[in-house]
Scaffold this active site. Structure first.
Site, PDB file in Angstrom:
ATOM      1  N   GLU A 173      -7.837   2.356   0.466  1.00 37.09           N
ATOM      2  CA  GLU A 173      -7.554   1.094   1.058  1.00 37.09           C
ATOM      3  C   GLU A 173      -8.570   0.340   1.999  1.00 37.09           C
ATOM      4  O   GLU A 173      -8.385   0.468   3.108  1.00 37.09           O
ATOM      5  CB  GLU A 173      -6.322   1.280   2.066  1.00 37.09           C
ATOM      6  CG  GLU A 173      -5.140   1.687   1.283  1.00 37.09           C
ATOM      7  CD  GLU A 173      -3.769   1.900   2.180  1.00 37.09           C
ATOM      8  OE1 GLU A 173      -3.951   1.485   3.534  1.00 37.09           O
ATOM      9  OE2 GLU A 173      -2.611   1.887   1.520  1.00 37.09           O
ATOM     10  N   GLU A 362       0.159   5.911  -3.342  1.00 39.55           N
ATOM     11  CA  GLU A 362       1.190   6.103  -2.169  1.00 39.55           C
ATOM     12  C   GLU A 362       2.054   5.261  -2.005  1.00 39.55           C
ATOM     13  O   GLU A 362       2.029   3.897  -2.578  1.00 39.55           O
ATOM     14  CB  GLU A 362       0.125   5.583  -0.861  1.00 39.55           C
ATOM     15  CG  GLU A 362      -0.865   6.562  -0.516  1.00 39.55           C
ATOM     16  CD  GLU A 362      -1.714   6.384   0.883  1.00 39.55           C
ATOM     17  OE1 GLU A 362      -0.927   5.691   1.725  1.00 39.55           O
ATOM     18  OE2 GLU A 362      -2.929   6.776   0.951  1.00 39.55           O
TER      19      GLU A 362
HETATM   20  C1  FCB Z   1      -1.744   3.939   4.212  1.00 39.14           C
HETATM   21  C2  FCB Z   1      -2.692   4.815   4.480  1.00 39.14           C
HETATM   22  C3  FCB Z   1      -2.247   6.381   4.725  1.00 39.14           C
HETATM   23  C4  FCB Z   1      -1.138   6.360   5.691  1.00 39.14           C
HETATM   24  C5  FCB Z   1       0.045   5.209   5.182  1.00 39.14           C
HETATM   25  C6  FCB Z   1       1.341   5.517   5.924  1.00 39.14           C
HETATM   26  O1  FCB Z   1      -2.057   2.644   4.784  1.00 39.14           O
HETATM   27  O2  FCB Z   1      -3.575   4.872   3.504  1.00 39.14           O
HETATM   28  O3  FCB Z   1      -3.195   6.717   5.376  1.00 39.14           O
HETATM   29  O4  FCB Z   1      -1.483   5.985   7.128  1.00 39.14           O
HETATM   30  O5  FCB Z   1      -0.533   4.099   4.982  1.00 39.14           O
END
Ligand code: FCB
Length: 458
Positions: A173, A362
């Site tokens: 990210e 994620e």
């Molecule tokens: C994302 C991040 C991770 C975590 C999640 C909830 O943006 O990559 O580290 O904080 O959100």
């Protein structure tokens, strides 16, 4: 209107679909000065009063650095095929440049071997926001040199681990790190840059990504990718004046760190942010480095965003709005599984032949878990969230998008950046007084899902 997705039945995803979980170094390791590690920007930032909710500090937190064998047992019990973690740059190269630190490297070396012995594929992200403080002191990502230091670090880690680790991400990210850390100042290093200074951070992150991807390949890394976050942007109203605001937010959130990587050029619309992609910061050849071909693109998806026309005095060309009709997680983020499907389809439609295979790297949710006397959390809301988002991925796959796997964020409750320990995303509850781990109902649910999916498709 409430978004709906079709129910998830076992077998809707391919037999070789890769099920995993993700964590990051700063959020779980603790041990901030063990074995020669030097501070990262997050150590500095978190120590400043008022930066982190509750004044929480990440160390000891989950203390994974010392308890990683327990966490390996939790991973094995879950039956995941892969486990994504990140490397603390200042643990393996104290100060960020120069000679590697054998004691820091040995930690990851042991972890990789133990994962492989347990039949779990290690997936490494080199940078999950914890820049060594010494590099920050030399300009951080505003300095072009940081991109070259990052490539040297990639070479060092690839040389040590690529014989056993096949899947790599250069960064996690970069957009959030850029926007939250360097423009809004809510994350480390807490800067509020504008114009070309802000743009230099984005450009050098991208350049670092491209150079590191090349460095990794020279060490034999087979699967090299980048992990981005995406969020479909919904207009605040039917007023046509919201249209440019939607495009502006989409350009910066969804395109700034993807168009240069996949298409070799910056997206239109950055000028609205005072950023000039045609100026001297972008040197001849940079865009070619940035567009180094990738083996996969990692997609982090949590929610949808709303955008309306800015009001007088707004510094940005949009106003963030809360899209109506959704429930919210404890983070205040709309629960919008349909946005997962839309994101995956948007990527395919937008990038077509230039899009490599996708992995959802994620997805997950914070809820206010209520542990019982045995620390067990019956987290039915998290199960509903994950189940709906898995179903949305299956919808996208059935619509022809090449998605190869999914990782839940996160294995453990952990240090959720500026929110400290208050926001819990784990499949495993962590008592931060004792560091005791207790699997939640969602852990059992995910374990059963992986098993059923594998059985239904084998
Ligand atoms: C994302 C991040 C991770 C975590 C999640 C909830 O943006 O990559 O580290 O904080 O959100």
């Amino acid at each position: 209107m409430r978004a709906t997705v079709t129910a998830n039945g076992p077998g809707r995803l391919p037999a070789d679909f890769d099920w995993g979980v993700a964590t990051s170094a700063y959020q779980i390791e603790g041990a901030s000065d063990a074995d020669g590690r030097t501070p990262s920007v997050w150590d500095t930032f978190a120590a400043e009063p008022g930066r982190i909710a509750g004044g929480d500090l990440a160390d000891p937190g989950c203390d994974h650095y010392h308890r990683w064998r327990d966490d390996l047992d939790l991973l094995a019990g879950l039956g995941v095929h892969s486990y994504r973690f990140s490397i603390s740059w200042s643990r393996v190269i104290p100060g960020g440049r120069g000679t590697g630190n054998p004691r820091g490297l040995a930690f990851y070396d042991r972890l990789v071997d133990a994962l492989l012995a347990a039949g779990i594929d290690p997936v490494i992200a080199l940078f999950h926001w914890d820049l060594p403080q010494d590099l920050q002191d030399a300009g951080g990502w505003t300095a072009r040199d940081t991109a070259y230091a990052f490539a040297d670090y990639a070479l060092e880690i690839g040389t040590a681990l690529a014989d056993r680790v096949s899947r790599w991400a250069t960064m996690n990210e970069p957009f959030e790190h850029f926007a939250l850390g360097h423009v809004i100042g809510l994350h480390a290093p807490g800067q509020t840059l504008t114009g070309d200074e802000a743009f230099s951070v984005a450009h050098h992150l991208l350049l670092g990504h491209g150079l590191a991807a090349q460095a990794l390949r020279t060490t034999g890394a087979r699967q090299v990718g980048l992990i981005n976050s995406y969020a479909p942007v919904r207009p605040a109203s039917t007023d046509p004046a919201d249209g440019p605001a939607v495009s502006a937010l989409d350009a910066i959130q969804n395109r700034l760190f993807t168009d240069p990587v996949l298409l070799g050029g910056y997206p239109a619309g950055l000028e609205a942010f005072g950023m000039d992609p045609h100026g001297a910061l972008v040197r001849p050849g940079d865009l070619q480095e940035i567009a180094t071909p990738l083996d996969y693109l990692g997609v982090n998806y949590y929610t949808v965003l709303g955008a309306g026309a800015p009001q007088d005095g707004d510094p940005l060309p949009f106003r963030l709005t809360d899209p109506p009709g959704y429930e919210h997680t404890a983070s205040g983020w709309p629960v919008a599984p349909v946005g997962m499907r839309d994101t995956l389809q948007m990527l395919r439609e937008r990038y077509q032949q230039a899009l490599p295979p996708l992995y959802v790297t994620e997805t997950g949710a914070a809820y206010d878990d209520k542990p019982d006397a045995e620390d067990f959390c019956d987290d039915t809301e998290r199960i509903a969230f994950l189940s709906a988002h898995v179903a949305a991925v299956a919808d996208a796959v059935e619509a022809g998008v090449d998605v190869r796997g999914l990782m839940v964020w996160s294995l453990l409750d952990n240090f959720e950046w500026a929110e400290g320990f208050a926001k819990r995303f784990g499949l495993v509850q962590v008592n931060f007084e004792t560091a005791k781990r207790t699997p939640k109902a969602s852990y059992q649910w995910y374990r059963d899902l992986i098993k059923q999916q594998s059985e239904a498709t084998s």
